[in-house]
Scaffold this active site. Structure first.
Site, PDB file in Angstrom:
ATOM      1  N   GLU A  11     -55.406 -62.903  13.114  1.00 59.39           N
ATOM      2  CA  GLU A  11     -54.562 -61.686  12.630  1.00 59.39           C
ATOM      3  C   GLU A  11     -52.957 -62.610  12.477  1.00 59.39           C
ATOM      4  OE1 GLU A  11     -55.239 -59.244  12.074  1.00 59.39           O
ATOM      5  OE2 GLU A  11     -56.767 -57.906  12.992  1.00 59.39           O
TER       6      GLU A  11
ATOM      7  N   HIS B 245     -63.515 -58.137  15.868  1.00 56.58           N
ATOM      8  CA  HIS B 245     -62.827 -57.799  14.731  1.00 56.58           C
ATOM      9  C   HIS B 245     -61.866 -58.873  14.093  1.00 56.58           C
ATOM     10  CE1 HIS B 245     -60.064 -55.716  12.210  1.00 56.58           C
ATOM     11  NE2 HIS B 245     -58.820 -56.062  12.727  1.00 56.58           N
TER      12      HIS B 245
ATOM     13  N   ASN C  76     -53.355 -55.363   5.948  1.00 55.31           N
ATOM     14  CA  ASN C  76     -54.893 -54.995   6.143  1.00 55.31           C
ATOM     15  C   ASN C  76     -55.598 -56.936   4.871  1.00 55.31           C
ATOM     16  OD1 ASN C  76     -55.645 -52.764   6.907  1.00 55.31           O
ATOM     17  ND2 ASN C  76     -54.752 -51.577   5.695  1.00 55.31           N
TER      18      ASN C  76
ATOM     19  N   HIS D 150     -59.022 -57.096   5.219  1.00 55.10           N
ATOM     20  CA  HIS D 150     -59.585 -56.005   6.046  1.00 55.10           C
ATOM     21  C   HIS D 150     -60.530 -55.317   5.024  1.00 55.10           C
ATOM     22  CE1 HIS D 150     -56.613 -57.252   9.514  1.00 55.10           C
ATOM     23  NE2 HIS D 150     -57.082 -56.629   9.954  1.00 55.10           N
TER      24      HIS D 150
ATOM     25  N   ARG E 157     -47.781 -32.550  24.687  1.00 50.03           N
ATOM     26  CA  ARG E 157     -47.672 -32.720  23.672  1.00 50.03           C
ATOM     27  C   ARG E 157     -46.543 -33.641  23.202  1.00 50.03           C
ATOM     28  NH1 ARG E 157     -46.417 -27.249  24.881  1.00 50.03           N
ATOM     29  NH2 ARG E 157     -47.970 -25.523  23.496  1.00 50.03           N
TER      30      ARG E 157
ATOM     31  N   LYS F  47     -45.520 -58.074  11.646  1.00 48.49           N
ATOM     32  CA  LYS F  47     -45.543 -57.082  11.429  1.00 48.49           C
ATOM     33  C   LYS F  47     -44.531 -55.847  11.516  1.00 48.49           C
ATOM     34  CE  LYS F  47     -48.008 -52.992  13.329  1.00 48.49           C
ATOM     35  NZ  LYS F  47     -49.810 -53.063  14.025  1.00 48.49           N
TER      36      LYS F  47
ATOM     37  N   LYS G 274     -49.355 -46.732  15.699  1.00 47.08           N
ATOM     38  CA  LYS G 274     -50.991 -46.615  15.961  1.00 47.08           C
ATOM     39  C   LYS G 274     -51.622 -46.418  16.988  1.00 47.08           C
ATOM     40  CE  LYS G 274     -51.223 -47.770  10.842  1.00 47.08           C
ATOM     41  NZ  LYS G 274     -53.179 -48.753  10.041  1.00 47.08           N
TER      42      LYS G 274
ATOM     43  N   ARG H  42     -47.083 -51.273   4.268  1.00 45.63           N
ATOM     44  CA  ARG H  42     -47.680 -51.680   5.375  1.00 45.63           C
ATOM     45  C   ARG H  42     -49.616 -52.011   4.835  1.00 45.63           C
ATOM     46  NH1 ARG H  42     -47.052 -48.200  10.983  1.00 45.63           N
ATOM     47  NH2 ARG H  42     -48.415 -49.549  12.217  1.00 45.63           N
TER      48      ARG H  42
ATOM     49  N   GLU I 102     -47.126 -45.737   7.025  1.00 47.85           N
ATOM     50  CA  GLU I 102     -48.114 -46.265   5.541  1.00 47.85           C
ATOM     51  C   GLU I 102     -48.651 -45.476   4.756  1.00 47.85           C
ATOM     52  OE1 GLU I 102     -51.930 -47.606   7.646  1.00 47.85           O
ATOM     53  OE2 GLU I 102     -52.826 -48.824   6.193  1.00 47.85           O
TER      54      GLU I 102
ATOM     55  N   HIS J 189     -63.490 -54.884   7.658  1.00 50.08           N
ATOM     56  CA  HIS J 189     -64.291 -53.575   7.785  1.00 50.08           C
ATOM     57  C   HIS J 189     -65.771 -53.721   7.912  1.00 50.08           C
ATOM     58  CE1 HIS J 189     -59.855 -51.945   8.184  1.00 50.08           C
ATOM     59  NE2 HIS J 189     -60.562 -52.362   9.565  1.00 50.08           N
TER      60      HIS J 189
HETATM   61  N1  NAD Z   1     -53.056 -49.666  16.606  1.00 53.35           N
HETATM   62  C1  NAD Z   1     -52.799 -50.839  15.753  1.00 53.35           C
HETATM   63  O1  NAD Z   1     -52.167 -50.820  14.790  1.00 53.35           O
HETATM   64  C2  NAD Z   1     -54.338 -51.611  15.876  1.00 53.35           C
HETATM   65  C3  NAD Z   1     -54.362 -53.280  15.123  1.00 53.35           C
HETATM   66  C4  NAD Z   1     -55.384 -53.416  15.048  1.00 53.35           C
HETATM   67  C5  NAD Z   1     -56.655 -53.777  15.838  1.00 53.35           C
HETATM   68  N2  NAD Z   1     -56.309 -52.054  16.221  1.00 53.35           N
HETATM   69  C6  NAD Z   1     -57.418 -51.858  17.652  1.00 53.35           C
HETATM   70  O2  NAD Z   1     -57.810 -52.565  18.556  1.00 53.35           O
HETATM   71  C7  NAD Z   1     -58.901 -52.527  19.063  1.00 53.35           C
HETATM   72  C8  NAD Z   1     -59.810 -54.700  19.124  1.00 53.35           C
HETATM   73  O3  NAD Z   1     -58.377 -54.808  20.864  1.00 53.35           O
HETATM   74  P1  NAD Z   1     -58.762 -55.768  21.453  1.00 53.35           P
HETATM   75  O4  NAD Z   1     -59.211 -57.401  20.409  1.00 53.35           O
HETATM   76  O5  NAD Z   1     -57.224 -56.784  21.616  1.00 53.35           O
HETATM   77  O6  NAD Z   1     -60.339 -55.548  22.229  1.00 53.35           O
HETATM   78  P2  NAD Z   1     -59.957 -54.951  23.821  1.00 53.35           P
HETATM   79  O7  NAD Z   1     -58.998 -53.957  23.508  1.00 53.35           O
HETATM   80  O8  NAD Z   1     -61.329 -54.441  24.201  1.00 53.35           O
HETATM   81  O9  NAD Z   1     -60.091 -56.656  24.594  1.00 53.35           O
HETATM   82  C9  NAD Z   1     -61.330 -57.583  24.852  1.00 53.35           C
HETATM   83  C10 NAD Z   1     -61.872 -57.659  25.478  1.00 53.35           C
HETATM   84  O10 NAD Z   1     -60.983 -58.193  26.799  1.00 53.35           O
HETATM   85  C11 NAD Z   1     -60.749 -58.081  28.231  1.00 53.35           C
HETATM   86  N3  NAD Z   1     -59.755 -58.424  28.091  1.00 53.35           N
HETATM   87  C12 NAD Z   1     -58.203 -58.035  27.963  1.00 53.35           C
HETATM   88  N4  NAD Z   1     -57.172 -58.319  28.255  1.00 53.35           N
HETATM   89  C13 NAD Z   1     -57.578 -58.990  28.880  1.00 53.35           C
HETATM   90  C14 NAD Z   1     -56.708 -60.744  29.575  1.00 53.35           C
HETATM   91  N5  NAD Z   1     -56.014 -61.196  30.030  1.00 53.35           N
HETATM   92  N6  NAD Z   1     -57.788 -61.121  30.644  1.00 53.35           N
HETATM   93  C15 NAD Z   1     -59.248 -61.453  30.735  1.00 53.35           C
HETATM   94  N7  NAD Z   1     -59.767 -59.669  29.699  1.00 53.35           N
HETATM   95  C16 NAD Z   1     -59.177 -59.468  28.684  1.00 53.35           C
HETATM   96  C17 NAD Z   1     -60.931 -56.649  27.607  1.00 53.35           C
HETATM   97  O11 NAD Z   1     -61.203 -55.673  29.001  1.00 53.35           O
HETATM   98  C18 NAD Z   1     -61.834 -56.713  26.650  1.00 53.35           C
HETATM   99  O12 NAD Z   1     -63.222 -57.037  27.399  1.00 53.35           O
HETATM  100  C19 NAD Z   1     -59.641 -51.851  18.848  1.00 53.35           C
HETATM  101  O13 NAD Z   1     -60.148 -50.801  18.314  1.00 53.35           O
HETATM  102  C20 NAD Z   1     -58.987 -51.758  16.823  1.00 53.35           C
HETATM  103  O14 NAD Z   1     -59.625 -50.919  16.238  1.00 53.35           O
HETATM  104  C21 NAD Z   1     -55.779 -51.129  16.348  1.00 53.35           C
HETATM  105 ZN    ZN Z   2     -56.813 -56.752  12.178  1.00 56.27          ZN
END
Ligand code: NAD
Ligand code: ZN
Length: 373
Positions: free
Chosen positions: A190, A272, A251, A254, A126, A232, A148, A247, A242, A258
């Site tokens: 971003e 992304h 977007n 976005h 929990r 942010k 999130k 918030r 949100e 998306h």
């Molecule tokens: N929670 C939120 O508010 C929020 C906001 C935006 C995006 N997201 C989510 O984030 C995700 C995308 O995140 P991302 O772009 O970081 O992708 P990711 O976590 O897949 O990382 C991208 C790639 O880089 C690699 N990697 C990460 N750090 C590294 C480093 N220092 N050196 C070498 N390789 C490295 C990872 O293994 C992966 O292959 C999506 O699922 C999206 O929905 C969440």
């Molecule tokens: Zn984004």
């Protein structure tokens, strides 16, 4: 020995937390955590790409030096890990390892690991504490703060999750040294977004210094990250869950992004942040069509993103292009639909975004018809 990190605070009453930003922080993670939390046990959650870098060992050495010996759980890299099956395996491993309510998850990785392990922390027993150590630019400026967390289902992205704030966020820009250049650029989209929302001076700074940010210059990176995080954090503080629409400004670009992502299939073909670059240009073009934004600002946004290697032309992203009707259908499935009109964040210019404008499909369609554009 590195200089003192910059410290930001996310003010959310009893859920408030610090964000520290500074090169070398990964080697001080143990003492920064020890100064704030008294966990019974610590588990580092990371992915196998990170496991091939020196960072998990350095993190665990720092934890051990602070008396916080940690176990490690490694999940597969990539969006597919934001799934029920990987979540189940992670939770099972944590429980088998003897997790209790005072277990702390230290999450080392990009947004995928952050969302997955953050959600595991939200529901394990929990709810247990977690600390985020984001290692992609996208995670450092966006996903690691705000609380999130979640996973995807077969019916779409981020459909299952929880709001669960971290107890601390440690951002070491030097961890970006091993990040592939394409991932760095994607995160940069971003960063640009924050300037376009409400900080024209920041956008102008990026126009001058963006090259240094993408060349991983330590000072430029730190400034870009801190400025983005301040933006942010302000939004999260004003609208934690949100609900007020504040918030929603985050977007910007976005709704388009998306749709391009959904059509591309989340398989790495279009990242992304690359979709966000396309979406930002579309949001500006739409605003210009509606007579809200001068053409000159559309051109500045497009030129800036393109000059740093980000896609701005959907027709060039993949050989077969995108079908406008499928894009419209994808946008209509996105959350922001009202009476058959799609809600957009629009702009009156660079740094002048505003939320909640419904736009009819017939206005959108010409913008999506890349063959004719
Ligand atoms: N929670 C939120 O508010 C929020 C906001 C935006 C995006 N997201 C989510 O984030 C995700 C995308 O995140 P991302 O772009 O970081 O992708 P990711 O976590 O897949 O990382 C991208 C790639 O880089 C690699 N990697 C990460 N750090 C590294 C480093 N220092 N050196 C070498 N390789 C490295 C990872 O293994 C992966 O292959 C999506 O699922 C999206 O929905 C969440
Ligand atoms: Zn984004």
């Amino acid at each position: 020995v590195s200089a003192a990190p910059e410290r930001l605070r996310v003010a959310l009453g009893e859920r408030s937390y610090d964000i520290l930003v500074g090169p070398g922080l990964i080697d001080r993670a143990g003492e920064e955590i020890r100064a704030r939390l008294q966990p019974s046990r610590v588990v580092v959650v990371t992915d196998s790409h990170l496991a091939a870098t020196p960072f998990p060992d350095r993190l665990e050495a720092s934890l051990a030096a602070a008396g916080l010996a940690a176990r490690r759980e490694v999940v597969p890299p990539g969006e597919a890990s934001k799934s029920f099956s990987v979540l189940e395996r992670l939770l099972d491993a944590l429980i088998a390892g003897g997790a209790d309510r005072r277990t702390l998850l230290v999450v080392l990785g990009g947004g995928v690991v952050g969302d997955l392990a953050g959600f595991a922390a939200a529901i394990l027993l929990r709810g247990v504490d977690h600390v985020q150590l984001p290692t992609t630019l996208l995670a450092q400026v966006d996903s690691a703060i705000g609380g999130k967390t979640g996973i995807n289902t077969a019916r779409g992205k981020n459909l299952v999750g929880a709001f669960h704030q971290p107890r601390l966020v440690l951002i070491d820009p030097a961890t970006l040294d091993t990040l592939p250049a394409r991932e760095l650029r994607a995160g940069y989209a971003e960063v640009v977004k924050y300037g376009l929302i409400d900080d024209p001076a920041f956008f102008a700074w990026l126009e001058r210094e963006g090259g240094r940010v993408l060349a991983r210059d330590a000072d430029a990176l730190a400034r870009a990250i801190v400025t983005s995080l301040q933006a942010k954090a302000r939004v999260v503080e004003g609208d934690e869950r949100e609900t007020s629409g504040r918030r929603a400004l985050l977007n910007l670009g976005h709704t388009f992004a998306h749709a391009y992502e959904a059509e591309s299939g989340y398989d790495g073909g279009l990242l992304h942040g690359e979709a966000v670059a396309l979406g930002l240009v579309k949001a500006f073009e739409l605003s210009r069509r509606l007579g809200l934004c001068p053409q000159e600002h559309v051109a500045r946004v497009r030129d800036h993103l393109a000059s740093h290697g980000l896609p701005v032309e959907p027709g060039r992203v993949r050989p077969k292009g995108f079908d406008p009707d499928r894009l419209l259908a994808a946008m209509a499935r996105d959350k922001k639909v009202q009476d058959g009109r799609i809600n957009f964040v629009l702009v009156r210019g660079i740094g002048r975004a505003f939320a909640g404008t419904p736009v009819a499909a017939k206005v959108l369609r010409p913008l999506l018809d890349h063959a004719r554009a």
